[in-house]
Design a protein around this motif. Structure first.
Motif, PDB file in Angstrom:
ATOM      1  N   UNK B  19     -47.842  36.246 -10.205  1.00  0.00           N
ATOM      2  CA  UNK B  19     -48.218  35.694 -11.310  1.00  0.00           C
ATOM      3  C   UNK B  19     -48.029  34.258 -11.420  1.00  0.00           C
ATOM      4  N   UNK B  20     -49.273  33.468 -12.138  1.00  0.00           N
ATOM      5  CA  UNK B  20     -49.005  32.005 -12.096  1.00  0.00           C
ATOM      6  C   UNK B  20     -49.179  31.029 -10.977  1.00  0.00           C
ATOM      7  N   UNK B  21     -49.472  31.871  -9.720  1.00  0.00           N
ATOM      8  CA  UNK B  21     -49.819  30.966  -8.381  1.00  0.00           C
ATOM      9  C   UNK B  21     -51.022  30.408  -8.771  1.00  0.00           C
ATOM     10  N   UNK B  22     -51.068  29.033  -8.595  1.00  0.00           N
ATOM     11  CA  UNK B  22     -52.441  28.297  -8.595  1.00  0.00           C
ATOM     12  C   UNK B  22     -53.134  27.984  -7.365  1.00  0.00           C
ATOM     13  N   UNK B  23     -52.165  27.717  -6.433  1.00  0.00           N
ATOM     14  CA  UNK B  23     -52.824  27.230  -4.946  1.00  0.00           C
ATOM     15  C   UNK B  23     -51.573  27.481  -3.852  1.00  0.00           C
ATOM     16  N   UNK B  24     -52.125  27.698  -2.668  1.00  0.00           N
ATOM     17  CA  UNK B  24     -51.309  27.935  -1.636  1.00  0.00           C
ATOM     18  C   UNK B  24     -52.000  26.889  -0.479  1.00  0.00           C
ATOM     19  N   UNK B  25     -50.907  26.182   0.109  1.00  0.00           N
ATOM     20  CA  UNK B  25     -51.555  25.084   1.056  1.00  0.00           C
ATOM     21  C   UNK B  25     -50.541  25.646   2.385  1.00  0.00           C
ATOM     22  N   UNK B  26     -51.203  25.695   3.692  1.00  0.00           N
ATOM     23  CA  UNK B  26     -50.336  25.825   4.774  1.00  0.00           C
ATOM     24  C   UNK B  26     -50.910  24.692   5.683  1.00  0.00           C
ATOM     25  N   UNK B  27     -49.726  24.042   6.037  1.00  0.00           N
ATOM     26  CA  UNK B  27     -49.918  22.914   7.234  1.00  0.00           C
ATOM     27  C   UNK B  27     -48.949  23.187   8.328  1.00  0.00           C
ATOM     28  N   UNK B  28     -49.566  22.708   9.560  1.00  0.00           N
ATOM     29  CA  UNK B  28     -48.577  22.724  10.564  1.00  0.00           C
ATOM     30  C   UNK B  28     -47.545  21.735  10.648  1.00  0.00           C
TER      31      UNK B  28
END
Lengths: 111, 111
Positions: B19-28
């Protein structure tokens, strides 16, 4: 002691009496140490690093939305939980043992 | 897709479905973008700022105790809640609407 000072001292005492709280540091927005339950050297060193971190965090949330404002910064680590609460005039830094969940929970619940 | 990749994708989907998650970013750990649900420009800009923040936070917790290690960095702001989870190889950044408490609560409860 006037009312504001009294309220300030009472708030600090309340935070410090929470389970697992090992230190409370208060700095003003220039980074000057206002009060601390830790020794002066540690307090100044922590405050300096936290000011830098808080500035970066403020920049980040403004980057997400220019009208946005940082309300709290929390760091979890293996041994410590650190809470940074930037206010209009002061920044409050709370150091807590990692195993004490109650304070973090009460904060999460009040969000 | 091998098992590791599959697990990775499933974890991302699970986070994103909260709920409410607007973005996920994964970086090394070099700051290279691995995957993101946001547009490339925002992702790179956010990732860059977060890498700097995470580095400062890592420095701070090590300053508290040299054997200490940052496990999570959270930023609360008026409109967004940002979670940064540094891992051995990757850093996961989750952007969430401020009004959705469930994810933060579940994290606080799992600490």
């Amino acid at each position: 002691m006037n009312n504001v000072q009294q309220e300030f001292e009472e708030t600090l005492k309340r935070i410090q009496s929470q389970n697992g709280v090992v230190g409370v540091i208060v700095v003003n927005n220039n980074g000057d140490l206002i009060t601390s339950t830790l020794d002066n050297r540690s307090s100044v060193s922590h405050a300096e690093m936290i000011m830098k971190l808080a500035d970066n965090a403020k920049g980040f949330v403004r980057n997400l939305d220019p009208s946005n404002e940082l309300t709290v910064l929390r760091m979890g680590s293996k041994r410590r939980e650190v809470l940074v609460a930037p206010g209009k005039d002061f920044i409050i830094i709370v150091l807590q043992k990692q195993n004490h969940k109650s304070f973090m929970k009460s904060i999460a619940n009040s969000l």
